[in-house]
Design an enzyme around this catalytic site. Structure first.
Site, PDB file in Angstrom:
ATOM      1  N   ASP A 140       1.700  -2.009  -2.600  1.00  0.00           N
ATOM      2  CA  ASP A 140       2.534  -2.163  -1.416  1.00  0.00           C
ATOM      3  C   ASP A 140       1.650  -2.269  -0.185  1.00  0.00           C
ATOM      4  O   ASP A 140       0.759  -1.443   0.024  1.00  0.00           O
ATOM      5  CB  ASP A 140       3.477  -0.954  -1.298  1.00  0.00           C
ATOM      6  CG  ASP A 140       4.644  -1.244  -0.367  1.00  0.00           C
ATOM      7  OD1 ASP A 140       4.918  -2.427  -0.107  1.00  0.00           O
ATOM      8  OD2 ASP A 140       5.286  -0.273   0.087  1.00  0.00           O
ATOM      9  N   HIS A 147       6.273  -2.846  12.499  1.00  0.00           N
ATOM     10  CA  HIS A 147       6.564  -1.603  11.776  1.00  0.00           C
ATOM     11  C   HIS A 147       5.432  -0.597  11.975  1.00  0.00           C
ATOM     12  O   HIS A 147       5.668   0.563  12.309  1.00  0.00           O
ATOM     13  CB  HIS A 147       6.750  -1.913  10.285  1.00  0.00           C
ATOM     14  CG  HIS A 147       6.820  -0.705   9.411  1.00  0.00           C
ATOM     15  ND1 HIS A 147       7.873   0.188   9.457  1.00  0.00           N
ATOM     16  CD2 HIS A 147       5.975  -0.228   8.458  1.00  0.00           C
ATOM     17  CE1 HIS A 147       7.667   1.158   8.570  1.00  0.00           C
ATOM     18  NE2 HIS A 147       6.524   0.930   7.957  1.00  0.00           N
ATOM     19  N   GLU A 211      13.250   0.973   2.683  1.00  0.00           N
ATOM     20  CA  GLU A 211      12.318   0.087   3.378  1.00  0.00           C
ATOM     21  C   GLU A 211      12.627  -1.331   2.942  1.00  0.00           C
ATOM     22  O   GLU A 211      12.566  -1.645   1.747  1.00  0.00           O
ATOM     23  CB  GLU A 211      10.864   0.445   3.050  1.00  0.00           C
ATOM     24  CG  GLU A 211      10.457   1.811   3.609  1.00  0.00           C
ATOM     25  CD  GLU A 211       8.952   2.077   3.549  1.00  0.00           C
ATOM     26  OE1 GLU A 211       8.297   1.577   2.610  1.00  0.00           O
ATOM     27  OE2 GLU A 211       8.458   2.788   4.442  1.00  0.00           O
ATOM     28  N   GLU A 213      11.803  -4.930   2.299  1.00  0.00           N
ATOM     29  CA  GLU A 213      10.553  -5.641   2.061  1.00  0.00           C
ATOM     30  C   GLU A 213      10.806  -6.901   1.232  1.00  0.00           C
ATOM     31  O   GLU A 213      11.852  -7.039   0.603  1.00  0.00           O
ATOM     32  CB  GLU A 213       9.561  -4.754   1.272  1.00  0.00           C
ATOM     33  CG  GLU A 213       9.355  -3.382   1.886  1.00  0.00           C
ATOM     34  CD  GLU A 213       8.167  -2.623   1.297  1.00  0.00           C
ATOM     35  OE1 GLU A 213       7.408  -3.227   0.501  1.00  0.00           O
ATOM     36  OE2 GLU A 213       8.006  -1.438   1.638  1.00  0.00           O
ATOM     37  N   ASP A 245      11.815  -0.266  -0.975  1.00  0.00           N
ATOM     38  CA  ASP A 245      10.815   0.732  -1.333  1.00  0.00           C
ATOM     39  C   ASP A 245      11.289   2.089  -0.779  1.00  0.00           C
ATOM     40  O   ASP A 245      10.894   2.517   0.295  1.00  0.00           O
ATOM     41  CB  ASP A 245       9.471   0.318  -0.723  1.00  0.00           C
ATOM     42  CG  ASP A 245       8.327   1.173  -1.218  1.00  0.00           C
ATOM     43  OD1 ASP A 245       8.334   1.535  -2.397  1.00  0.00           O
ATOM     44  OD2 ASP A 245       7.429   1.468  -0.408  1.00  0.00           O
ATOM     45  N   ARG A 249      10.808  10.761   3.799  1.00  0.00           N
ATOM     46  CA  ARG A 249       9.924  10.889   4.965  1.00  0.00           C
ATOM     47  C   ARG A 249       9.376  12.298   5.163  1.00  0.00           C
ATOM     48  O   ARG A 249       8.261  12.466   5.675  1.00  0.00           O
ATOM     49  CB  ARG A 249      10.676  10.464   6.229  1.00  0.00           C
ATOM     50  CG  ARG A 249      11.200   9.046   6.186  1.00  0.00           C
ATOM     51  CD  ARG A 249      10.114   8.034   5.980  1.00  0.00           C
ATOM     52  NE  ARG A 249      10.620   6.670   6.051  1.00  0.00           N
ATOM     53  CZ  ARG A 249       9.893   5.608   5.748  1.00  0.00           C
ATOM     54  NH1 ARG A 249       8.638   5.747   5.325  1.00  0.00           N
ATOM     55  NH2 ARG A 249      10.403   4.405   5.852  1.00  0.00           N
ATOM     56  N   GLN A 252       6.664  12.645   2.722  1.00  0.00           N
ATOM     57  CA  GLN A 252       5.582  11.724   3.093  1.00  0.00           C
ATOM     58  C   GLN A 252       4.695  12.306   4.197  1.00  0.00           C
ATOM     59  O   GLN A 252       3.472  12.286   4.106  1.00  0.00           O
ATOM     60  CB  GLN A 252       6.191  10.390   3.549  1.00  0.00           C
ATOM     61  CG  GLN A 252       5.171   9.290   3.799  1.00  0.00           C
ATOM     62  CD  GLN A 252       5.833   7.978   4.234  1.00  0.00           C
ATOM     63  OE1 GLN A 252       7.054   7.833   4.182  1.00  0.00           O
ATOM     64  NE2 GLN A 252       5.024   7.028   4.655  1.00  0.00           N
ATOM     65  N   LYS A 265       7.052   8.212  -2.405  1.00  0.00           N
ATOM     66  CA  LYS A 265       7.353   6.809  -2.648  1.00  0.00           C
ATOM     67  C   LYS A 265       7.562   6.496  -4.129  1.00  0.00           C
ATOM     68  O   LYS A 265       8.186   5.493  -4.458  1.00  0.00           O
ATOM     69  CB  LYS A 265       6.172   5.936  -2.171  1.00  0.00           C
ATOM     70  CG  LYS A 265       5.812   6.099  -0.731  1.00  0.00           C
ATOM     71  CD  LYS A 265       6.637   5.176   0.118  1.00  0.00           C
ATOM     72  CE  LYS A 265       6.097   5.124   1.532  1.00  0.00           C
ATOM     73  NZ  LYS A 265       6.848   4.148   2.332  1.00  0.00           N
ATOM     74  N   THR A 269      11.660   2.280  -6.725  1.00  0.00           N
ATOM     75  CA  THR A 269      11.565   1.048  -5.938  1.00  0.00           C
ATOM     76  C   THR A 269      12.538   0.075  -6.585  1.00  0.00           C
ATOM     77  O   THR A 269      12.508  -0.086  -7.808  1.00  0.00           O
ATOM     78  CB  THR A 269      10.127   0.471  -5.992  1.00  0.00           C
ATOM     79  OG1 THR A 269       9.215   1.469  -5.533  1.00  0.00           O
ATOM     80  CG2 THR A 269       9.995  -0.777  -5.140  1.00  0.00           C
ATOM     81  N   GLU A 385      12.332   4.144  11.776  1.00  0.00           N
ATOM     82  CA  GLU A 385      12.143   3.418  13.035  1.00  0.00           C
ATOM     83  C   GLU A 385      13.424   3.378  13.859  1.00  0.00           C
ATOM     84  O   GLU A 385      13.411   3.529  15.069  1.00  0.00           O
ATOM     85  CB  GLU A 385      11.760   1.962  12.749  1.00  0.00           C
ATOM     86  CG  GLU A 385      10.346   1.769  12.305  1.00  0.00           C
ATOM     87  CD  GLU A 385      10.104   0.304  11.977  1.00  0.00           C
ATOM     88  OE1 GLU A 385      10.322  -0.556  12.839  1.00  0.00           O
ATOM     89  OE2 GLU A 385       9.710   0.017  10.843  1.00  0.00           O
TER      90      GLU A 385
HETATM   91 CA    CA Z   1       6.745   0.418   1.560  1.00  0.00          CA
END
Ligand code: CA
Length: 437
Positions: A140, A147, A211, A213, A245, A249, A252, A265, A269, A385
């Site tokens: 990834d 971002h 996420e 992507e 993904d 948080r 993380q 993570k 996915t 975000e």
């Molecule tokens: Ca990602």
């Protein structure tokens, strides 16, 4: 009856009428790959209009003329991997073959053939999709500067973008075993995070995020110790898909230093069932990537000679619905819109950089761009975000979301559009959050 040069032209219309509707998303020029259930077998198919053409059945009935045995065997495989390994010349031959089968017939023989092919169409809405490929490794990236800057500003307001960002495509090795097909429920993970009093605790995440992507599957790989020059990088890309993904948080932020993401993570996915060939997206290429005069000059090995058209105009939409919204019959709410063209690093730079140390990419590897966010509010590709720029999300039921709750369904969709051209659907990637175990 058209002859000569007319017959040589690639016909734009298909006898599958729904494919000619510019809004269908599955025109004759796209033909994205998928794998679906045919009885208790898995068959490779291509999307056309509202249907899927059964590629395996075409091979079995001798409808694919002029293809060698290896290519025919790949068409009969239960996943796309054998086809992916064969490389772009083989993909192009097969796509030409499919295009001929599905194009408006140019003579009586073709018309008779079209009738045979018609019996091998399956309606998309009735199809059960399965994992298109066995995915070996998953990498990834972090290719959206918007971002990276927005997330960075949460932690380092004075210096949001780290000094390496515009020099080196940042990425990390993800987990392939937990990649699931769109539609698979995603269980809220438990893990370590910092508690209120600063002491670590082990609990279900309270900061579950998505996420948005775009991913791509590696076609032919490279031998260990060799590299992939940037001019050849796209020949190693079999096709593109949509990726979610999922990220926790709170876990993380506690675990990511000094080695990067790990359990925050690796629990899940999701990918879309359609794999769209780069060739299908060729008319939607745009100048790119986004750079300005103050950006450092890209090092030679990452410099593309075709930089002028290195972007791809693919819009990405995230929609969310809570359990209460669905119970009330409400439609999912669109929460953001981004675009693949807004990336700082291109797909070919990701491929070339990944192999630049001699690392062997293998056929069936998945690479993803990282969260795709734009500069504007409303284009944030994840809740982390969005929460920073717009505050908690207000749902039509009056519910609020800083992060995902159990029962929330997230759907990430992508498509390429351009004035005068048919829409090319990349498909969508849905997952419903299940309560922690
Ligand atoms: Ca990602």
């Amino acid at each position: 009856m058209p002859r000569g040069s007319d017959a040589m032209k690639t016909p734009a219309r298909s006898w599958v009428e729904s494919a000619n509707d510019a809004a269908s998303g599955f025109p004759l020029t796209s033909l994205p790959w998928c794998v679906f259930l045919a009885g208790d077998e898995r068959h490779i198919g291509v999307g056309i209009g509202d249907s899927i053409l059964d590629v395996k059945a075409c091979a079995d009935r001798g409808l694919l003329h002029g293809l060698d045995e290896r290519l025919l065997d790949a068409c009969r495989a239960q996943q796309l991997n054998p086809l992916m390994t064969l490389g772009s010349a083989a993909w192009d031959r097969l796509r030409r073959c499919m295009t001929e089968l599905l194009a408006e017939p140019i003579n009586e023989a073709a018309e008779a053939k079209a009738r045979d092919v018609e019996a091998l169409l399956v309606k998309q809405r009735a199809a059960v999709f399965t994992m298109p490929a066995a995915i070996g490794d998953y990498t990834d990236f972090y290719a959206s500067a918007h971002h990276a800057r927005r997330v960075g500003s949460l932690f380092r307001p004075e210096n949001p973008l780290l000094p390496n960002y515009k020099w080196v495509p940042i990425g990390y090795h993800g987990r392939a075993s937990s990649i699931v097909l769109s539609g698979t429920a995603v269980r809220r993970p438990r893990g370590q995070r910092r508690g209120e009093d600063g002491r670590p605790i082990f609990v279900a995440t309270t900061a579950l995020d998505y996420e948005a992507e775009i991913g791509f599957l590696v076609g032919p790989g490279n031998a260990q110790g060799t590299t992939i020059p940037i001019a050849e990088a796209e020949r190693h890309i079999f096709g593109l898909c949509v990726v979610n993904d999922w990220s926790a948080r709170d876990m993380q932020s506690w675990e990511y230093q000094p080695l990067g993401p790990f359990l925050a993570k690796s629990f899940a996915t999701s990918i879309s069932p359609w794999i769209v060939p780069l060739e299908a997206l060729a008319p939607y290429r745009v100048p790119g990537p986004e750079r300005d005069d103050s950006d450092p000059q890209t090092l030679d090995y990452l410099q593309s000679t075709t930089t002028a058209m290195d972007g791809i105009d693919v819009s990405i939409t995230v929609a969310l619905s809570s359990e209460r919204m669905r119970a009330a019959g409400m439609e999912a709410m669109t929460v953001s819109r981004g675009n693949l063209r807004s990336l700082f690093w291109t797909l070919r730079q990701m491929v070339t950089h990944h192999a630049s140390n001699g690392c062997n990419l293998r056929s069936g590897d998945l690479m993803a761009t990282g969260t795709i966010s734009g500069a504007a509010a409303g284009s944030e590709g994840c809740l982390l975000e969005m929460r920073a720029t717009r505050g908690a999300l207000k749902l039509p039921t009056g519910e609020q979301r800083e992060f995902l709750e159990d029962g929330d369904a997230v759907t990430i969709s992508a498509s390429a559009e351009r004035e005068g051209l048919p829409r090319v659907e990349m498909g969508s990637c849905t997952g419903v959050v299940q309560a922690a175990q």
